[in-house]
Design a protein around this motif. Structure first.
Motif, PDB file in Angstrom:
ATOM      1  N   GLY A   1       0.823  -1.208   0.000  1.00 42.66           N
ATOM      2  CA  GLY A   1       0.000   0.000   0.000  1.00 42.66           C
ATOM      3  C   GLY A   1       0.855   1.255   0.000  1.00 42.66           C
ATOM      4  N   LEU A   2       1.936   1.243   0.775  1.00 46.61           N
ATOM      5  CA  LEU A   2       2.821   2.404   0.825  1.00 46.61           C
ATOM      6  C   LEU A   2       3.474   2.647  -0.536  1.00 46.61           C
ATOM      7  N   GLN A   3       3.888   1.588  -1.223  1.00 47.91           N
ATOM      8  CA  GLN A   3       4.486   1.760  -2.544  1.00 47.91           C
ATOM      9  C   GLN A   3       3.489   2.358  -3.535  1.00 47.91           C
ATOM     10  N   ILE A   4       2.235   1.977  -3.420  1.00 44.69           N
ATOM     11  CA  ILE A   4       1.204   2.543  -4.289  1.00 44.69           C
ATOM     12  C   ILE A   4       1.076   4.042  -4.027  1.00 44.69           C
ATOM     13  N   LYS A   5       1.000   4.424  -2.756  1.00 51.59           N
ATOM     14  CA  LYS A   5       0.877   5.849  -2.420  1.00 51.59           C
ATOM     15  C   LYS A   5       2.105   6.633  -2.864  1.00 51.59           C
ATOM     16  N   GLU A   6       3.299   6.082  -2.665  1.00 50.78           N
ATOM     17  CA  GLU A   6       4.529   6.770  -3.078  1.00 50.78           C
ATOM     18  C   GLU A   6       4.580   6.943  -4.592  1.00 50.78           C
ATOM     19  N   ALA A   7       4.161   5.927  -5.344  1.00 56.05           N
ATOM     20  CA  ALA A   7       4.134   6.034  -6.807  1.00 56.05           C
ATOM     21  C   ALA A   7       3.102   7.066  -7.254  1.00 56.05           C
ATOM     22  N   ALA A   8       1.972   7.111  -6.565  1.00 53.73           N
ATOM     23  CA  ALA A   8       0.933   8.093  -6.902  1.00 53.73           C
ATOM     24  C   ALA A   8       1.433   9.511  -6.656  1.00 53.73           C
ATOM     25  N   ILE A   9       2.106   9.720  -5.546  1.00 51.94           N
ATOM     26  CA  ILE A   9       2.668  11.042  -5.239  1.00 51.94           C
ATOM     27  C   ILE A   9       3.673  11.434  -6.306  1.00 51.94           C
ATOM     28  N   ALA A  10       4.539  10.497  -6.707  1.00 49.61           N
ATOM     29  CA  ALA A  10       5.539  10.771  -7.748  1.00 49.61           C
ATOM     30  C   ALA A  10       4.881  11.092  -9.084  1.00 49.61           C
TER      31      ALA A  10
ATOM     32  N   PHE B   1      -2.470   9.342   3.889  1.00 51.89           N
ATOM     33  CA  PHE B   1      -3.830   9.089   3.417  1.00 51.89           C
ATOM     34  C   PHE B   1      -4.176   7.612   3.578  1.00 51.89           C
ATOM     35  N   VAL B   2      -5.473   7.333   3.639  1.00 49.62           N
ATOM     36  CA  VAL B   2      -5.975   5.962   3.727  1.00 49.62           C
ATOM     37  C   VAL B   2      -6.213   5.476   2.295  1.00 49.62           C
ATOM     38  N   LEU B   3      -5.738   4.252   2.006  1.00 53.42           N
ATOM     39  CA  LEU B   3      -5.832   3.701   0.660  1.00 53.42           C
ATOM     40  C   LEU B   3      -6.864   2.577   0.615  1.00 53.42           C
ATOM     41  N   PHE B   4      -7.695   2.614  -0.423  1.00 57.87           N
ATOM     42  CA  PHE B   4      -8.684   1.572  -0.656  1.00 57.87           C
ATOM     43  C   PHE B   4      -8.527   1.031  -2.065  1.00 57.87           C
TER      44      PHE B   4
ATOM     45  N   ASP C   1       1.545  -1.740   4.854  1.00 57.76           N
ATOM     46  CA  ASP C   1       2.373  -2.937   4.752  1.00 57.76           C
ATOM     47  C   ASP C   1       1.654  -4.127   4.105  1.00 57.76           C
ATOM     48  N   ASP C   2       0.429  -3.912   3.623  1.00 60.31           N
ATOM     49  CA  ASP C   2      -0.295  -4.975   2.926  1.00 60.31           C
ATOM     50  C   ASP C   2       0.288  -5.165   1.529  1.00 60.31           C
ATOM     51  N   ALA C   3       0.567  -6.399   1.164  1.00 62.23           N
ATOM     52  CA  ALA C   3       1.032  -6.716  -0.187  1.00 62.23           C
ATOM     53  C   ALA C   3      -0.193  -6.922  -1.080  1.00 62.23           C
ATOM     54  N   VAL C   4      -0.155  -6.295  -2.251  1.00 59.63           N
ATOM     55  CA  VAL C   4      -1.280  -6.359  -3.171  1.00 59.63           C
ATOM     56  C   VAL C   4      -0.763  -6.768  -4.546  1.00 59.63           C
TER      57      VAL C   4
END
Length: 90
Positions: free
Chosen positions: A36-45, A54-57, A70-73
């Motif tokens: 989840g953190l990698q998704i948010k970091e890529a989105a910010i970039a 932010f909370v991710l869904f 820390d959830d793997a998706v």
């Protein structure tokens, strides 16, 4: 005769950058298995106006599923996510 031994690491696999959608914006993540953190970091970039706090869904046919940092998706080109502020006072 010389004998050569090759060891294959089972954790070694091809990295597959994948384009997903976060808050209606195309975002490339580094692999098809991300946190989840990698998704948010890529989105910010990619310029999505969010923060790592932010909370991710994940948006699925069954509704919204919470994705913690820390959830793997496993993602693919059809993966859609929504990141929203955690501020309940807004």
């Amino acid at each position: 005769m010389t004998e050569h031994t090759t060891t294959i690491n089972p954790d070694t696999r091809a990295v597959k950058p994948t384009v997903i959608t976060v808050n209606d914006t195309a975002v490339t993540v580094p692999d098809n298995r991300v946190t989840g953190l990698q998704i948010k970091e890529a989105a910010i970039a990619a310029g999505v106006p969010i923060a790592t706090a932010f909370v991710l869904f994940e948006i699925t046919k069954k509704g919204r599923k919470l994705v913690r940092d820390d959830d793997a998706v496993k993602v693919n080109k059809n993966s859609v996510f929504e990141a929203i502020t955690d501020d309940v006072n807004s």
